[in-house]
Design a protein around this motif. Structure first.
Motif, PDB file in Angstrom:
ATOM      1  N   TYR A   2      -8.737  10.765 -24.555  1.00 22.43           N
ATOM      2  CA  TYR A   2      -8.598  11.881 -25.486  1.00 22.43           C
ATOM      3  C   TYR A   2      -8.256  13.144 -24.700  1.00 22.43           C
ATOM      4  O   TYR A   2      -8.941  13.506 -23.747  1.00 22.43           O
ATOM      5  N   CYS A  46      -7.270  17.276 -24.891  1.00 22.48           N
ATOM      6  CA  CYS A  46      -7.291  18.529 -25.628  1.00 22.48           C
ATOM      7  C   CYS A  46      -6.207  19.428 -25.050  1.00 22.48           C
ATOM      8  O   CYS A  46      -5.898  19.356 -23.845  1.00 22.48           O
ATOM      9  N   SER A 103     -10.171   4.980 -26.001  1.00 22.83           N
ATOM     10  CA  SER A 103      -8.900   5.617 -25.657  1.00 22.83           C
ATOM     11  C   SER A 103      -9.162   6.775 -24.699  1.00 22.83           C
ATOM     12  O   SER A 103     -10.295   7.110 -24.385  1.00 22.83           O
ATOM     13  N   TRP A 159      -6.029  18.203 -30.513  1.00 26.72           N
ATOM     14  CA  TRP A 159      -6.618  16.982 -29.977  1.00 26.72           C
ATOM     15  C   TRP A 159      -5.618  15.846 -30.115  1.00 26.72           C
ATOM     16  O   TRP A 159      -5.050  15.614 -31.195  1.00 26.72           O
ATOM     17  N   TYR A 160      -5.397  15.134 -28.980  1.00 32.04           N
ATOM     18  CA  TYR A 160      -4.531  13.967 -28.936  1.00 32.04           C
ATOM     19  C   TYR A 160      -5.326  12.772 -28.432  1.00 32.04           C
ATOM     20  O   TYR A 160      -6.309  12.921 -27.713  1.00 32.04           O
ATOM     21  N   ARG A 161      -4.823  11.585 -28.770  1.00 31.48           N
ATOM     22  CA  ARG A 161      -5.278  10.410 -28.044  1.00 31.48           C
ATOM     23  C   ARG A 161      -4.071   9.783 -27.366  1.00 31.48           C
ATOM     24  O   ARG A 161      -2.941   9.839 -27.878  1.00 31.48           O
ATOM     25  N   LEU A 198     -13.975  17.606 -31.264  1.00 33.75           N
ATOM     26  CA  LEU A 198     -13.532  16.394 -31.960  1.00 33.75           C
ATOM     27  C   LEU A 198     -14.751  15.530 -32.215  1.00 33.75           C
ATOM     28  O   LEU A 198     -15.548  15.303 -31.299  1.00 33.75           O
ATOM     29  N   TYR A 241     -11.708  10.509 -37.675  1.00 28.26           N
ATOM     30  CA  TYR A 241     -12.034  11.680 -36.869  1.00 28.26           C
ATOM     31  C   TYR A 241     -12.240  12.906 -37.766  1.00 28.26           C
ATOM     32  O   TYR A 241     -11.705  12.982 -38.865  1.00 28.26           O
ATOM     33  N   GLN A 294     -11.323   2.935 -31.275  1.00 24.74           N
ATOM     34  CA  GLN A 294     -11.246   4.334 -30.851  1.00 24.74           C
ATOM     35  C   GLN A 294     -11.436   4.486 -29.343  1.00 24.74           C
ATOM     36  O   GLN A 294     -11.477   5.606 -28.821  1.00 24.74           O
ATOM     37  N   ILE A 324      -4.105  14.041 -33.279  1.00 24.66           N
ATOM     38  CA  ILE A 324      -5.188  13.689 -34.211  1.00 24.66           C
ATOM     39  C   ILE A 324      -5.426  14.849 -35.186  1.00 24.66           C
ATOM     40  O   ILE A 324      -5.349  14.691 -36.411  1.00 24.66           O
TER      41      ILE A 324
END
Lengths: 115, 115
Positions: free
Chosen positions: A89, A91, A87, A34-36, A76, A64, A85, A46
């Protein structure tokens, strides 16, 4: 073709709500991430997982948590959403090895707005 | 930990011309992969090209090729015969292999294509 899907493209939540973002991949990949993504900051990791029920903190895990009960699904969780938060997100998933090993394949993203 | 630097936030190219996107990275490891990802507006992030660090030959994928200079830690992307569909944000990324390997992204560059 690898397919990574995310449960929502757009999500609006209120401060303090618990938020679940779901990601599913159909290629039996061991690894999930998982990224933001924020303007001017690129992608920041993340959490990631190398196996079922296994998780590792990335660079920005605060606020998170994650869950991986099945190999194909990585969730997530924002325990108490805050405005910072808000943003995009993303995957991603990947194999360990093989000709395409370590290459990450991304889902379409979930754009989360926390009011 | 590795770092990836994309120093130019934006570039523009005339349709049918060639453009080169710059990327430098830093890692003390010898075994790693380098990637260029493309993210069109409001669309999914997709892999453009990948380079294994142990390979001396530069990777190519149709109109996309890289100039991998290992000693200089440089990994630029060349797009030949630019098309309108090439307009997107491009991210350079580095992945060091091994336990708990993580993909580190640059901040991205926005490429526009002029008709």
């Amino acid at each position: 073709d690898v397919k990574v899907t995310q449960s929502s493209r757009y999500l609006v939540k209120r401060t303090g709500e618990k938020v679940f973002l779901e990601c599913v991949q159909d290629m039996d990949h061991e690894n999930m991430f998982w990224y933001r993504q924020d303007p001017g900051l690129g992608l920041r990791l993340i959490y990631f997982s190398y196996d079922v029920k296994m998780k590792e903190k990335g660079d920005i895990p605060e606020g998170y948590s994650v869950s991986r009960e099945k190999k194909e699904r990585f969730s997530l969780i924002l325990e108490s959403a805050s405005t910072n938060q808000t943003s995009m997100y993303l995957c991603a998933s990947s194999f360990w090895t093989g000709p395409k090993g370590e290459t990450q394949y991304f889902g379409p993203g979930t754009r989360l707005l926390v009011l | 930990a590795q770092t990836v630097t994309q120093s130019q936030p934006e570039m523009s190219v005339q349709e049918a011309e060639t453009v080169t996107l710059s990327c430098t990275y830093d890692t003390s490891e010898s075994d790693y992969y380098l990637f260029w990802y493309k993210q069109p507006p409001s669309r999914q992030m997709i892999l453009v090209i990948r380079q294994e660090a142990y390979k001396q030959q530069n990777a190519t994928e149709n109109r996309f090729s890289v100039n991998f200079q290992k000693a200089a830690k440089s990994f630029s992307l060349k797009i030949s015969d630019s098309q309108l569909g090439d307009a997107a944000m491009y991210f350079c990324a580095c992945l060091v292999t091994g336990a708990n390997s993580k993909l580190t992204f640059g901040k991205g560059i926005t490429l526009s294509v002029r008709p």
